[in-house]
Design a protein around this motif. Structure first.
Motif, PDB file in Angstrom:
ATOM      1  N   LEU A 198       0.915  -1.198  -0.113  1.00  0.00           N
ATOM      2  CA  LEU A 198       0.092  -0.102   0.003  1.00  0.00           C
ATOM      3  C   LEU A 198       0.858   1.288   0.065  1.00  0.00           C
ATOM      4  O   LEU A 198       0.907   1.999  -0.812  1.00  0.00           O
ATOM      5  N   LEU A 199       1.665   1.468   1.094  1.00  0.00           N
ATOM      6  CA  LEU A 199       2.243   2.561   1.177  1.00  0.00           C
ATOM      7  C   LEU A 199       3.462   2.981   0.101  1.00  0.00           C
ATOM      8  O   LEU A 199       3.771   3.813  -0.482  1.00  0.00           O
ATOM      9  N   GLY A 200       4.257   1.884   0.200  1.00  0.00           N
ATOM     10  CA  GLY A 200       5.408   1.889  -0.939  1.00  0.00           C
ATOM     11  C   GLY A 200       4.997   2.362  -2.250  1.00  0.00           C
ATOM     12  O   GLY A 200       5.415   3.057  -2.873  1.00  0.00           O
ATOM     13  N   PRO A 201       4.046   1.662  -2.953  1.00  0.00           N
ATOM     14  CA  PRO A 201       3.537   1.853  -4.174  1.00  0.00           C
ATOM     15  C   PRO A 201       3.130   3.362  -4.431  1.00  0.00           C
ATOM     16  O   PRO A 201       3.162   3.918  -5.303  1.00  0.00           O
ATOM     17  N   GLN A 202       2.416   3.861  -3.308  1.00  0.00           N
ATOM     18  CA  GLN A 202       1.939   5.237  -3.289  1.00  0.00           C
ATOM     19  C   GLN A 202       3.063   6.114  -3.337  1.00  0.00           C
ATOM     20  O   GLN A 202       2.938   7.321  -3.842  1.00  0.00           O
ATOM     21  N   LEU A 203       4.185   5.875  -2.782  1.00  0.00           N
ATOM     22  CA  LEU A 203       5.415   6.778  -2.590  1.00  0.00           C
ATOM     23  C   LEU A 203       6.329   6.607  -3.839  1.00  0.00           C
ATOM     24  O   LEU A 203       7.309   7.443  -4.008  1.00  0.00           O
ATOM     25  N   ILE A 204       6.192   5.727  -4.638  1.00  0.00           N
ATOM     26  CA  ILE A 204       7.059   5.639  -5.859  1.00  0.00           C
ATOM     27  C   ILE A 204       7.019   6.984  -6.697  1.00  0.00           C
ATOM     28  O   ILE A 204       5.765   7.250  -6.971  1.00  0.00           O
ATOM     29  N   GLY A 205       8.014   7.502  -7.121  1.00  0.00           N
ATOM     30  CA  GLY A 205       7.799   8.900  -7.994  1.00  0.00           C
ATOM     31  C   GLY A 205       7.684  10.073  -7.022  1.00  0.00           C
ATOM     32  O   GLY A 205       7.659  11.150  -7.735  1.00  0.00           O
ATOM     33  N   GLU A 206       7.635   9.955  -5.674  1.00  0.00           N
ATOM     34  CA  GLU A 206       7.295  11.274  -4.780  1.00  0.00           C
ATOM     35  C   GLU A 206       8.739  11.503  -4.666  1.00  0.00           C
ATOM     36  O   GLU A 206       9.824  10.918  -4.663  1.00  0.00           O
TER      37      GLU A 206
END
Length: 370
Positions: free
Chosen positions: A69-77
């Motif tokens: 959940l959190l990891g995929p949301q932060l990719i590219g941030e």
């Protein structure tokens, strides 16, 4: 700068001796290590030590939340944009502060390395030069605790913190034994970890503990019993510290409104990392409540992160981040100069992570990519 890859490691750190608190006995310390890699090749490390009794998280749930959940949301941030990083995480899932702390710490480490600055210079700059390190006694037989206290003073420590919370009578016996062993001048702090449950038992215990000249008593009642904390504070001559009762903003706001404790123990695992910890420190400072930065028995990674918050905050008067001293093997090289801790001027968290040891201690590994 963008986050390109996130690696997640499940780790069990071997302890030199078991660690016993009122609600659990730890034979080893489960931890989640996070490694962030930016598109420009910089690396940052973070850590989550979940505790079902304090944060409501487990090792398994923390890994799943970061990995899926959190990891995929932060990719590219951009890891420099901490307000946005936390907003993205908070919008994705409520609570889970240890999982968020791992990613927050890794972002700070990565940004510090990118800019060539220690983390404390990113969050206010160094204020303190050193902190004394307190030895923590886990719950045991009174005579054994007294003997360990004497040995640790001989090893260089100058203060003692005792874990208690079994029952009032046996806990008073433990404190009495340690005080006799160390003499009248050594500072002793007592951490009940909610073990006395309510104000009635706590006031009974504190009356019996008056002769032993304690520095403070930590979290004697249940975490959500702010009224009980306030009653104990009003009737006690010993300072009261709240720990499990304050996780994030809502509890800190309640603490400041009720003035339910003299001191607050802020932990990165409870509040979600370095960025929210600094916010809690500022709120406490506005209300005149002294702060301690504590830990959940963490490795050099999260312990270093806690020290950066402490060293950059005037209102922080004590620290309790001694996890690396309890480990038989650690992934980092945080250096203690007993009886003090002093931070270096290296960028990021200021530690080196031994990836060979990390691979050795890891029981599982996962990867998130863009």
């Amino acid at each position: 700068m963008k986050i390109e890859k996130i690696e997640v490691f499940a780790v069990r750190f071997p302890l030199k001796v078991p660690f016993v608190v009122s609600y659990h006995r730890y034979e080893d310390m489960p931890s989640v290590i996070v490694k962030l890699t930016s598109a420009c090749g910089h690396v940052g490390y973070g850590e989550a030590v979940a505790d079902e009794h304090v944060t409501g998280e487990s090792l398994e749930s923390t890994i799943s939340i970061i990995h899926r959940l959190l990891g995929p949301q932060l990719i590219g941030e951009n890891p420099m944009h901490m307000e946005r990083i936390h907003d993205v995480m908070d919008r994705s899932i409520r609570d889970v502060p240890a999982a968020k702390a791992a990613l927050d710490i890794a972002c700070h480490d990565l940004v510090g390395k990118k800019l060539g600055l220690p983390v404390y210079d990113l969050i206010g700059g160094r204020y303190h030069d050193a902190f004394p390190v307190t030895h923590v006694l886990s719950i045991g037989d009174p005579d054994a605790m007294a003997e360990e206290a004497k040995q640790q003073l001989d090893a260089g420590y100058t203060s003692i913190k005792m874990k208690v919370g079994v029952d009032v009578a046996s806990d008073v016996a433990r404190v009495a034994a340690v005080r006799r062993a160390v003499g009248p001048d050594v500072p002793i702090r007592v951490d009940v970890n909610q073990g006395w449950e309510n104000a009635g038992k706590t006031l009974q215990a504190m009356q019996q503990l008056i002769p032993y000249a304690l520095d403070w008593i930590e979290q004697p009642v249940r975490a959500d019993d702010f009224e009980g904390m306030a009653e104990v504070k009003a009737k006690s001559v010993v300072p009261i510290m709240i720990d499990e009762g304050v996780r994030g903003m809502p509890e800190m706001r309640r603490l400041t409104l009720m003035q339910a404790a003299h001191k607050v123990n802020i932990k990165l695992m409870k509040c979600g990392g370095i960025y929210p910890a600094k916010k809690l420190v500022h709120i406490a400072e506005m209300s005149g409540i002294e702060c301690q930065i504590g830990s959940m028995v963490e490795s050099s990674i999260a312990s270093s992160a806690g020290f950066h918050v402490a060293f950059s905050s005037k209102i922080v008067r004590s620290v309790e981040l001694t996890g690396p001293l309890r480990f038989a093997q650690d992934v980092g090289n945080l250096q203690y100069d007993l009886p003090f801790i002093r931070l270096n001027e290296q960028p990021g968290l200021g530690i080196e992570v031994d990836e060979a040891v990390l691979e050795q201690l890891a029981t599982a590994r996962y990867e998130v990519t863009g």
